[in-house]
Design a protein around this motif. Structure first.
Motif, PDB file in Angstrom:
ATOM      1  N   ALA A   1       0.820  -1.202   0.000  1.00  0.00           N
ATOM      2  CA  ALA A   1       0.000   0.000   0.000  1.00  0.00           C
ATOM      3  C   ALA A   1       0.862   1.262   0.000  1.00  0.00           C
ATOM      4  O   ALA A   1       0.530   2.231  -0.664  1.00  0.00           O
ATOM      5  CB  ALA A   1      -0.940  -0.005   1.199  1.00  0.00           C
ATOM      6  N   LEU A   2       1.946   1.201   0.753  1.00  0.00           N
ATOM      7  CA  LEU A   2       2.817   2.369   0.826  1.00  0.00           C
ATOM      8  C   LEU A   2       3.447   2.668  -0.529  1.00  0.00           C
ATOM      9  O   LEU A   2       3.483   3.820  -0.969  1.00  0.00           O
ATOM     10  CB  LEU A   2       3.902   2.139   1.884  1.00  0.00           C
ATOM     11  N   GLU A   3       3.900   1.630  -1.202  1.00  0.00           N
ATOM     12  CA  GLU A   3       4.484   1.811  -2.527  1.00  0.00           C
ATOM     13  C   GLU A   3       3.459   2.400  -3.492  1.00  0.00           C
ATOM     14  O   GLU A   3       3.765   3.293  -4.273  1.00  0.00           O
ATOM     15  CB  GLU A   3       5.001   0.470  -3.055  1.00  0.00           C
ATOM     16  N   ARG A   4       2.234   1.917  -3.421  1.00  0.00           N
ATOM     17  CA  ARG A   4       1.168   2.413  -4.297  1.00  0.00           C
ATOM     18  C   ARG A   4       0.913   3.904  -4.045  1.00  0.00           C
ATOM     19  O   ARG A   4       0.674   4.674  -4.975  1.00  0.00           O
ATOM     20  CB  ARG A   4      -0.105   1.594  -4.085  1.00  0.00           C
ATOM     21  N   TYR A   5       0.941   4.305  -2.785  1.00  0.00           N
ATOM     22  CA  TYR A   5       0.751   5.708  -2.428  1.00  0.00           C
ATOM     23  C   TYR A   5       1.780   6.579  -3.156  1.00  0.00           C
ATOM     24  O   TYR A   5       1.436   7.592  -3.769  1.00  0.00           O
ATOM     25  CB  TYR A   5       0.878   5.894  -0.912  1.00  0.00           C
ATOM     26  N   PHE A   6       3.051   6.163  -3.093  1.00  0.00           N
ATOM     27  CA  PHE A   6       4.107   6.972  -3.708  1.00  0.00           C
ATOM     28  C   PHE A   6       4.040   6.947  -5.231  1.00  0.00           C
ATOM     29  O   PHE A   6       4.358   7.942  -5.876  1.00  0.00           O
ATOM     30  CB  PHE A   6       5.484   6.547  -3.192  1.00  0.00           C
ATOM     31  N   VAL A   7       3.599   5.843  -5.796  1.00  0.00           N
ATOM     32  CA  VAL A   7       3.416   5.788  -7.250  1.00  0.00           C
ATOM     33  C   VAL A   7       2.318   6.765  -7.659  1.00  0.00           C
ATOM     34  O   VAL A   7       2.479   7.544  -8.607  1.00  0.00           O
ATOM     35  CB  VAL A   7       3.092   4.354  -7.731  1.00  0.00           C
ATOM     36  N   HIS A  21      -0.859  15.007   6.139  1.00  0.00           N
ATOM     37  CA  HIS A  21      -1.364  14.109   7.177  1.00  0.00           C
ATOM     38  C   HIS A  21      -1.862  12.760   6.629  1.00  0.00           C
ATOM     39  O   HIS A  21      -2.235  11.885   7.396  1.00  0.00           O
ATOM     40  CB  HIS A  21      -2.475  14.789   7.975  1.00  0.00           C
ATOM     41  N   ASP A  22      -1.829  12.564   5.317  1.00  0.00           N
ATOM     42  CA  ASP A  22      -2.356  11.324   4.728  1.00  0.00           C
ATOM     43  C   ASP A  22      -1.678  10.068   5.280  1.00  0.00           C
ATOM     44  O   ASP A  22      -2.344   9.114   5.682  1.00  0.00           O
ATOM     45  CB  ASP A  22      -2.205  11.331   3.209  1.00  0.00           C
ATOM     46  N   LEU A  23      -0.353  10.060   5.280  1.00  0.00           N
ATOM     47  CA  LEU A  23       0.371   8.878   5.736  1.00  0.00           C
ATOM     48  C   LEU A  23       0.140   8.641   7.223  1.00  0.00           C
ATOM     49  O   LEU A  23       0.038   7.492   7.668  1.00  0.00           O
ATOM     50  CB  LEU A  23       1.859   9.014   5.428  1.00  0.00           C
ATOM     51  N   LEU A  24       0.033   9.708   7.987  1.00  0.00           N
ATOM     52  CA  LEU A  24      -0.267   9.604   9.414  1.00  0.00           C
ATOM     53  C   LEU A  24      -1.633   8.956   9.632  1.00  0.00           C
ATOM     54  O   LEU A  24      -1.784   8.054  10.459  1.00  0.00           O
ATOM     55  CB  LEU A  24      -0.220  10.989  10.064  1.00  0.00           C
ATOM     56  N   ILE A  25      -2.618   9.389   8.886  1.00  0.00           N
ATOM     57  CA  ILE A  25      -3.971   8.847   9.029  1.00  0.00           C
ATOM     58  C   ILE A  25      -4.008   7.361   8.672  1.00  0.00           C
ATOM     59  O   ILE A  25      -4.604   6.552   9.387  1.00  0.00           O
ATOM     60  CB  ILE A  25      -4.976   9.651   8.182  1.00  0.00           C
ATOM     61  N   ILE A  26      -3.344   6.998   7.585  1.00  0.00           N
ATOM     62  CA  ILE A  26      -3.323   5.585   7.192  1.00  0.00           C
ATOM     63  C   ILE A  26      -2.612   4.757   8.265  1.00  0.00           C
ATOM     64  O   ILE A  26      -3.090   3.692   8.658  1.00  0.00           O
ATOM     65  CB  ILE A  26      -2.641   5.412   5.819  1.00  0.00           C
ATOM     66  N   GLY A  27      -1.481   5.254   8.752  1.00  0.00           N
ATOM     67  CA  GLY A  27      -0.766   4.547   9.815  1.00  0.00           C
ATOM     68  C   GLY A  27      -1.621   4.380  11.050  1.00  0.00           C
ATOM     69  O   GLY A  27      -1.625   3.318  11.678  1.00  0.00           O
ATOM     70  N   ALA A  38       2.902  -2.642   9.875  1.00  0.00           N
ATOM     71  CA  ALA A  38       2.547  -1.828   8.708  1.00  0.00           C
ATOM     72  C   ALA A  38       2.409  -0.354   9.107  1.00  0.00           C
ATOM     73  O   ALA A  38       2.822   0.536   8.361  1.00  0.00           O
ATOM     74  CB  ALA A  38       1.255  -2.330   8.075  1.00  0.00           C
ATOM     75  N   ALA A  39       1.856  -0.114  10.280  1.00  0.00           N
ATOM     76  CA  ALA A  39       1.702   1.265  10.756  1.00  0.00           C
ATOM     77  C   ALA A  39       3.058   1.947  10.887  1.00  0.00           C
ATOM     78  O   ALA A  39       3.212   3.113  10.502  1.00  0.00           O
ATOM     79  CB  ALA A  39       0.968   1.283  12.091  1.00  0.00           C
ATOM     80  N   VAL A  40       4.053   1.227  11.404  1.00  0.00           N
ATOM     81  CA  VAL A  40       5.397   1.782  11.535  1.00  0.00           C
ATOM     82  C   VAL A  40       5.892   2.285  10.176  1.00  0.00           C
ATOM     83  O   VAL A  40       6.448   3.376  10.065  1.00  0.00           O
ATOM     84  CB  VAL A  40       6.379   0.741  12.134  1.00  0.00           C
ATOM     85  N   SER A  41       5.672   1.492   9.146  1.00  0.00           N
ATOM     86  CA  SER A  41       6.117   1.879   7.805  1.00  0.00           C
ATOM     87  C   SER A  41       5.492   3.196   7.364  1.00  0.00           C
ATOM     88  O   SER A  41       6.166   4.059   6.787  1.00  0.00           O
ATOM     89  CB  SER A  41       5.783   0.794   6.789  1.00  0.00           C
ATOM     90  N   PHE A  42       4.210   3.367   7.630  1.00  0.00           N
ATOM     91  CA  PHE A  42       3.527   4.598   7.226  1.00  0.00           C
ATOM     92  C   PHE A  42       3.958   5.792   8.071  1.00  0.00           C
ATOM     93  O   PHE A  42       4.151   6.890   7.554  1.00  0.00           O
ATOM     94  CB  PHE A  42       2.007   4.415   7.261  1.00  0.00           C
ATOM     95  N   PHE A  43       4.125   5.592   9.373  1.00  0.00           N
ATOM     96  CA  PHE A  43       4.581   6.693  10.221  1.00  0.00           C
ATOM     97  C   PHE A  43       5.992   7.128   9.829  1.00  0.00           C
ATOM     98  O   PHE A  43       6.276   8.321   9.742  1.00  0.00           O
ATOM     99  CB  PHE A  43       4.540   6.304  11.699  1.00  0.00           C
TER     100      PHE A  43
END
Length: 103
Positions: A1-7, A21-27, A38-43
């Motif tokens: 999911a994180l990779e998709r976000y950056f793409v 705040h998008d990545l924070l909210i997802i985390g 997974a949350a750690v990756s997003f934070f």
């Protein structure tokens, strides 16, 4: 999911709204679903992508909570300390740090 976000952000930035705040909210949503790793990756991605942010203290706190759930006490303490460095009045980080440093 994180990779998709950056793409999406890289290739379709004009089609979607990307906010600091998008990545924070997802985390946070992942953490609430007991998906701490997974949350750690997003934070961490949020802190890299937005190193100076109005949410940086809170993101560090949430990262600390995720590390705590993973049993990574040292990293959790570090996150709390960073959150308090950025916002010394943020009581939840002080409380979590106290909890983590109890013998």
């Amino acid at each position: 999911a994180l990779e998709r976000y950056f793409v999406l952000k890289r290739e379709h930035s004009g089609e979607y709204r990307f906010a600091e705040h998008d990545l924070l909210i997802i985390g946070d949503k992942l953490l609430n679903k007991q998906q701490a790793r997974a949350a750690v990756s997003f934070f961490e991605a949020s802190l890299r992508e937005y190193p100076v942010s109005r949410y940086d203290f809170y993101t560090n706190f949430k990262l600390a909570q995720a590390h705590q759930r993973l049993g990574e006490t040292y990293l959790a303490e570090s996150g709390c300390r960073k959150a308090l460095e950025l916002n010394p009045e943020f009581e939840p980080a002080a409380l979590l740090l106290d909890e983590l440093t109890q013998p």
